[in-house]
Design a protein around this motif. Structure first.
Motif, short mmCIF file in Angstrom:
data_model
loop_
_atom_site.label_atom_id
_atom_site.label_comp_id
_atom_site.label_asym_id
_atom_site.label_seq_id
_atom_site.Cartn_x
_atom_site.Cartn_y
_atom_site.Cartn_z
N VAL A 69 37.81 54.07 -16.51
CA VAL A 69 36.90 53.85 -15.38
C VAL A 69 37.47 52.75 -14.48
CG1 VAL A 69 34.58 53.12 -14.70
CG2 VAL A 69 34.90 54.55 -16.73
N ASN A 70 37.52 53.04 -13.17
CA ASN A 70 37.99 52.07 -12.18
C ASN A 70 39.39 51.55 -12.49
OD1 ASN A 70 35.57 52.22 -10.70
ND2 ASN A 70 34.62 50.71 -12.05
N GLY A 71 40.17 52.32 -13.27
CA GLY A 71 41.52 51.91 -13.60
C GLY A 71 41.63 50.88 -14.69
N ASN A 108 25.57 50.11 -10.36
CA ASN A 108 25.32 50.27 -8.91
C ASN A 108 26.44 51.11 -8.31
OD1 ASN A 108 24.46 47.34 -9.80
ND2 ASN A 108 23.07 47.96 -8.18
N SER A 109 26.08 51.91 -7.33
CA SER A 109 27.07 52.73 -6.66
C SER A 109 27.76 51.91 -5.56
CB SER A 109 26.43 53.97 -6.05
OG SER A 109 27.37 54.69 -5.27
N SER A 110 29.06 52.15 -5.41
CA SER A 110 29.81 51.51 -4.33
C SER A 110 29.77 52.32 -3.04
CB SER A 110 31.28 51.33 -4.76
OG SER A 110 31.84 52.61 -5.08
N ALA A 111 29.10 53.46 -3.09
CA ALA A 111 29.05 54.34 -1.91
C ALA A 111 28.16 53.73 -0.82
CB ALA A 111 28.50 55.71 -2.31
N ASP A 112 28.49 54.08 0.41
CA ASP A 112 27.67 53.68 1.55
C ASP A 112 26.58 54.73 1.72
OD1 ASP A 112 26.65 52.49 3.79
OD2 ASP A 112 28.19 53.25 5.14
N ILE A 113 25.34 54.36 1.44
CA ILE A 113 24.24 55.32 1.39
C ILE A 113 23.20 54.94 2.44
CG2 ILE A 113 22.42 56.32 -0.05
CD1 ILE A 113 24.17 55.43 -2.47
N SER A 114 22.72 55.93 3.15
CA SER A 114 21.67 55.68 4.14
C SER A 114 20.70 56.84 4.13
CB SER A 114 22.27 55.50 5.54
OG SER A 114 22.96 56.66 5.95
N ASP A 162 28.92 59.33 1.39
CA ASP A 162 30.23 59.93 1.18
C ASP A 162 30.43 60.13 -0.32
OD1 ASP A 162 32.81 60.76 1.16
OD2 ASP A 162 33.67 58.90 1.94
N GLN A 163 30.31 61.37 -0.78
CA GLN A 163 30.44 61.66 -2.21
C GLN A 163 31.82 61.27 -2.73
OE1 GLN A 163 27.89 63.64 -4.38
NE2 GLN A 163 29.13 62.33 -5.69
N SER A 164 32.83 61.41 -1.88
CA SER A 164 34.19 61.10 -2.34
C SER A 164 34.37 59.63 -2.67
CB SER A 164 35.21 61.53 -1.28
OG SER A 164 35.04 60.78 -0.09
N SER A 165 33.51 58.76 -2.11
CA SER A 165 33.63 57.33 -2.39
C SER A 165 33.12 56.98 -3.77
CB SER A 165 32.87 56.51 -1.33
OG SER A 165 31.48 56.79 -1.41
N ASP A 166 32.33 57.87 -4.37
CA ASP A 166 31.82 57.66 -5.74
C ASP A 166 31.56 59.03 -6.35
OD1 ASP A 166 30.74 56.77 -8.07
OD2 ASP A 166 29.24 55.45 -7.16
N PRO A 167 32.59 59.72 -6.83
CA PRO A 167 32.46 61.12 -7.25
C PRO A 167 31.44 61.34 -8.36
CG PRO A 167 34.77 60.49 -7.05
CD PRO A 167 33.97 59.24 -6.93
#
Length: 940
Positions: free
Chosen positions: A717-719, A795-801, A831-836
């Motif tokens: 996870v996360n490298g 927590n998700s790192s995605a930008d969610i609105s 953006d789903q690709s930012s947090d698959p």
């Protein structure tokens, strides 16, 4: 003796003065058509004295005041009227002109009384009159769904979850519900149990709902909205009231079943200083059967392409079937061919496996209706004593609320909440300028259990014998087909062989529902809290809260409305290791907050500015500041076109489960991300939460690794193998709105935009049981199946609105007919690709339309109401399954008849009259129809 005589004389003088000071006023309140108005508020201006009209529109008020003074009458939807009282025993008859709903008074938008027009935030209201004559459902709580912008997710007959502005779940931790200021949430589960243990409808005075973030005034968790339910004060609402409802629930799966609901309320004012009340209600019915036997592919959306119909394979895992998770692969680590090969020459002739394909076979599970009686009930009791020591606005209140019930809750699994019990006790002192309250909430899970583990552990009994019987029957049938010249590998023959083998194994091994053996095993497992052998869960958690507020307006001569307040809360989690990692004792933690708010009118009272800021601290996280500023501009010659704008930041502390859960739900183990949880041992593993958070592989790479049979690399996870611990979620919320009247139409419009940071999320990871992601030992564990699947709270790192708009229109036709309509648009973006691996769970229709049409006085004493709702299809994402929920149209209607002579209202109604059953979410029972008749007696 002289002293005694003087004392007696003084007492007689004072007593006589009191008698002389008493004034009685009586009269009535009617509308412009001379029809009586029920529940009109009668109050002596600038005093604590008041009452409400009865079912005939009459009132009587006795006060310790001498005329002259002003008496006013008000009611929702009508203009307030004031008349001067000059004499004792004066009779006053009010005729109220129809007003607009925008002039109704609300309290909670700014923590002070103001009209709906003036509220700096969107707000919806619902009152006792609406409950009595306008609701078209058997339960007033579900009628809140007709308010614009409000969603109700129907988890079961008695468990309904209110939400606004998206991201809905049945465990709706983002939405707060307060009853007389007390948080109605379960201390352990941190979400509201609908109205299962809430309010008796006879005691509901008003309901106010604020959609959207409200953290600036109400703290953590008031993130998507907040619902306030206020009960009737016994000083103002005396007498005995009762109701009885009876009808049926109708569903294709369950048939027609009786539904009963009874309630009573009694209140009495013993003097100007002391009053009390008590209420009781009991509801009993049959819950909606859940009968979705399809298999859903985890992690993908439920469409015909990835839903497997019932019994489409020998290893079928039906959604509402439990125990069919036990398969040859899961139980013995082999498929059917390998099982036969293992016992060739022992149980089966040598060479038998040539007749067997490489099938995984699962035991026949138990249907949900085999594991619950679907008995839905709710018992609520409420007791309160009110004391006014100085016979003025200072009031001391002791209140106890008790609730017990049976319902079904859907989270990671389906749970039977049986004899679930919550009690709340509150002590409050308040007047017009301040309040100080303390309360405690405690709960007991009673005889509740997890239906998934019930079926799973029941099917562990005799599992090897069942599979052996299955294999023997399959081989015998295949040999017979081959001997008769047939092809045992023909798909049609294969299906027949598997069906016959299953029937043989079930008849010889499976403990059948309805038998004494089944009942004995069921009781044994549902009484056992160890998920390896049982399914019971234990909960004796508590919550302690103290909060207060002071309004300095009077001290500041109304130069500015200034309020200061704060709160402190402690959780004491106690599940004995069945929900949380509290196997070594209760887990306690604290949080507190404080706020300040100022309101000022400027520009000839045309501009109202509200500013507030709140500070909150949870012991595990850094402090949060939640500012809010709002502007309301009163345009037009009469200041009746009101434009509002607001900005605020809100936050949401991780709830109790996201902090300390340690729960096995079958194929995954749920883990909380509190720092204090890291070194807790996790159930059924030799791992700790630290291993899961800091030494795991990502789900996406694990699935690719498995699909490629080990050729695709598996990645930490996360490298690094590390998943961040859970942190508070934050939101920046922007609102614009307009309220006003254009011609005969009232308009209420809102638009909003929310941007989220640190969106609370759940991430699935794969953790090696003995190796590590830092070297090849971890990959060896994965390749050999020596791993555990965890679902971590983070927590998700995605930008969610999210953004949306709501418009509501209401008007009166031919004076007495009220027509209202609303349209709700809701959308989210990220953006789903930012947090698959992130599943957003917006779970809300993009488009909704609601229409209401009614007349409280179609003919003398006869009224009706029709409510219609349409919503388009939407995606429901949850741990249990993902699926598209089809669009639906629902129509509810009722007619009511008032008989003033016996202070009674009779109502006949029905819900979902179109007849098409629907779901709020995948996995729940389909909602059928309810038909009911009710009799309400109001002697207030």
């Amino acid at each position: 003796m002289k002293t005694l005589n003087k004392t007696i004389s003084l007492f007689i003088t004072l007593f006589s003065a009191t008698l002389l000071a008493q004034t009685t006023i009586s009269g009535s309140v009617v509308d412009s058509n001379n029809q009586p108005l029920i529940d009109a508020h009668i109050i002596i201006e600038n005093s604590i004295y008041g009452t409400y009209t009865d079912t005939e529109g009459h009132f009587i008020l006795t006060v310790d005041m001498r005329p002259p003074f002003n008496l006013s009458a008000s009611r929702i939807g009508y203009e307030t009227l004031s008349i001067q009282v000059l004499n004792n025993n004066q009779i006053i008859n009010f005729i109220l002109k129809e007003g607009t709903d925008l002039d109704d008074t609300v309290v909670y938008g700014s923590r002070k009384p103001e009209s709906v027009r003036e509220s700096p935030v969107p707000i919806e209201i619902f009152d006792a009159t609406d409950i009595r004559v306008s609701t078209a459902t058997p339960n007033f709580y579900t009628s809140l769904e007709n308010l614009k912008g409000v969603d109700i997710n129907h988890g079961s007959l008695t468990f309904n979850s209110v939400n606004t502005r998206g991201f809905a779940t049945f465990a709706n931790n983002r939405f707060v519900q307060l009853i007389d200021g007390m948080d109605n949430a379960s201390p352990a589960l941190n979400f509201v149990m609908g109205n299962l243990v809430g309010m008796n409808e006879l005691d509901v005075h008003s309901v106010e709902l604020l959609p959207g973030a409200s953290s600036a005034l109400y703290g953590a968790n008031a993130f998507n909205g907040i619902l306030f339910m206020t009960s009737k004060n016994p000083f103002n609402f005396e007498g005995i009231s009762a109701y009885y409802k009876q009808g049926i629930t109708s569903q294709d799966a369950a048939g027609d079943n009786t539904y009963r609901d009874f309630g009573i309320r009694a209140a009495h004012k013993f003097s100007d200083k002391f009053a009390g009340k008590a209420s009781f209600s009991y509801l009993k019915g049959t819950d909606w059967y859940a009968t979705d036997y399809n298999e859903y592919n985890r992690g993908s959306v439920g469409t015909p392409d990835n839903i497997s119909p019932f019994r489409s394979s020998p290893a079928h895992d039906g959604l509402n079937i439990y125990g069919d998770e036990i398969s040859l692969g899961a139980a013995l680590g082999m498929n059917l061919k390998e099982l036969v090969q293992t016992y060739e020459g022992i149980l089966f002739p040598i060479g038998s496996s040539i007749l067997v394909p490489e099938n995984n076979v699962a035991r026949t599970g138990y249907r949900e209706q085999d594991l619950t009686d679907y008995n839905a009930n709710s018992l609520k009791a409420d007791f309160a004593l009110h004391y006014r020591p100085l016979a003025d606005d200072l009031e001391i209140i002791w209140n106890s609320r008790l609730g017990r019930g049976n319902t079904i809750f859907q989270g990671g699994n389906r749970y039977q909440l049986k004899n679930f019990f919550i009690q709340q006790h509150r002590l409050e002192i308040k007047n017009d300028d301040f309040f100080l309250r303390g309360y405690t909430t405690s709960e007991k899970a009673g005889d509740s259990y997890d239906m998934f583990f019930t079926g799973l552990n029941m099917n562990k009994v005799g599992a090897e014998e069942w599979f052996g019987t299955y294999a023997g029957a399959y081989l015998q049938g295949a040999a017979q087909v081959q001997a008769s010249g047939g092809n045992p590998f023909d798909p049609t023959i294969q299906e027949q062989l598997h069906t016959a083998s299953r029937n043989a194994a079930d008849q010889l091994v499976t403990i059948q529902p309805g038998t004494p053996q089944f009942k004995t095993l069921f009781n044994q497992i549902t009484s056992d809290p160890d998920v390896n052998t049982g399914s019971k869960f234990i909960d004796n958690s508590k919550m302690y809260v103290v909060e207060g507020n002071y309004n300095f307006s009077r001290l500041l001569k109304d130069a500015v409305d200034l309020q200061i307040g704060g709160s402190a809360r402690q959780y004491a989690l106690n599940s004995q290791g069945t929900i949380f990692t509290d196997y070594d004792g209760p887990i306690k933690y604290d949080e507190f907050g404080a706020y300040i708010q100022g309101i000022k009118k400027l520009a000839d009272d045309r501009l109202k500015v509200t500013a507030s800021i709140r500070y909150d601290k949870n012991e595990f996280f850094d402090a949060n500041l939640s500012p809010r500023i709002s502007l309301v501009y009163f345009a037009g010659a009469n200041k009746n076109h009101n434009i509002r704008a607001s900005f605020q930041t809100g936050f949401r502390n991780p709830h109790t489960q996201s902090l300390f859960i340690g729960l096995n739900v079958g194929d995954v183990l749920l883990v909380g991300g509190a720092p204090a949880n890291l070194d807790k041992n996790l159930p059924n593993t030799n791992l700790t939460a630290r291993d899961a958070y800091f030494d795991s592989y990502s789900l996406a790479s694990f699935l690719a690794f498995a699909a490629s049979q080990g050729t695709s690399p598996i990645e930490p996870v996360n490298g690094t193998g590390m998943t961040p611990l859970v942190e508070p979620e934050k939101v920046k919320a922007f609102d614009l709105g307009y309220r006003g009247t254009v011609g005969p139409v009232d308009i209420d419009f809102s638009a909003y935009y929310n941007n989220y940071d640190n969106f609370l999320a759940e991430k699935v990871v794969i953790t090696p049981n003995s190796g590590s992601t830092s070297d090849l030992s971890g990959i060896a564990d994965i390749a050999s199946g020596n791993y555990t699947i965890f679902q971590l709270n983070t927590n998700s790192s995605a930008d969610i609105s999210s953004y949306g708009a709501i418009i509501g229109l209401s008007t009166r036709i031919a004076k007495d007919f009220k027509l209202s309509a609303s349209y709700n648009f809701a959308k989210f973006d990220f953006d789903q690709s930012s947090d698959p691996d992130f599943s957003a769970g917006f779970n809300t229709p993009e488009h909704k339309v609601k229409i209401s049409f009614g007349n409280t006085n179609l003919f003398k004493n006869l009224g009706f109401q029709v409510n219609g709702r349409w919503s388009d299809e939407y995606l429901w994402q949850a741990n249990i399954a993902n699926a598209m929920i089809p669009s639906r149209t629902v129509i509810d209607a009722q007619i009511n008849y008032t008989i003033p002579a016996i202070k009674s209202i009779f109502k006949i109604g029905g819900t979902n009259l179109g007849g098409k059953e629907y779901q709020s979410a995948v996995g729940t029972g389909y909602i059928g129809q309810q038909y009911f008749i009710s009799w309400t007696i109001n002697n207030l």
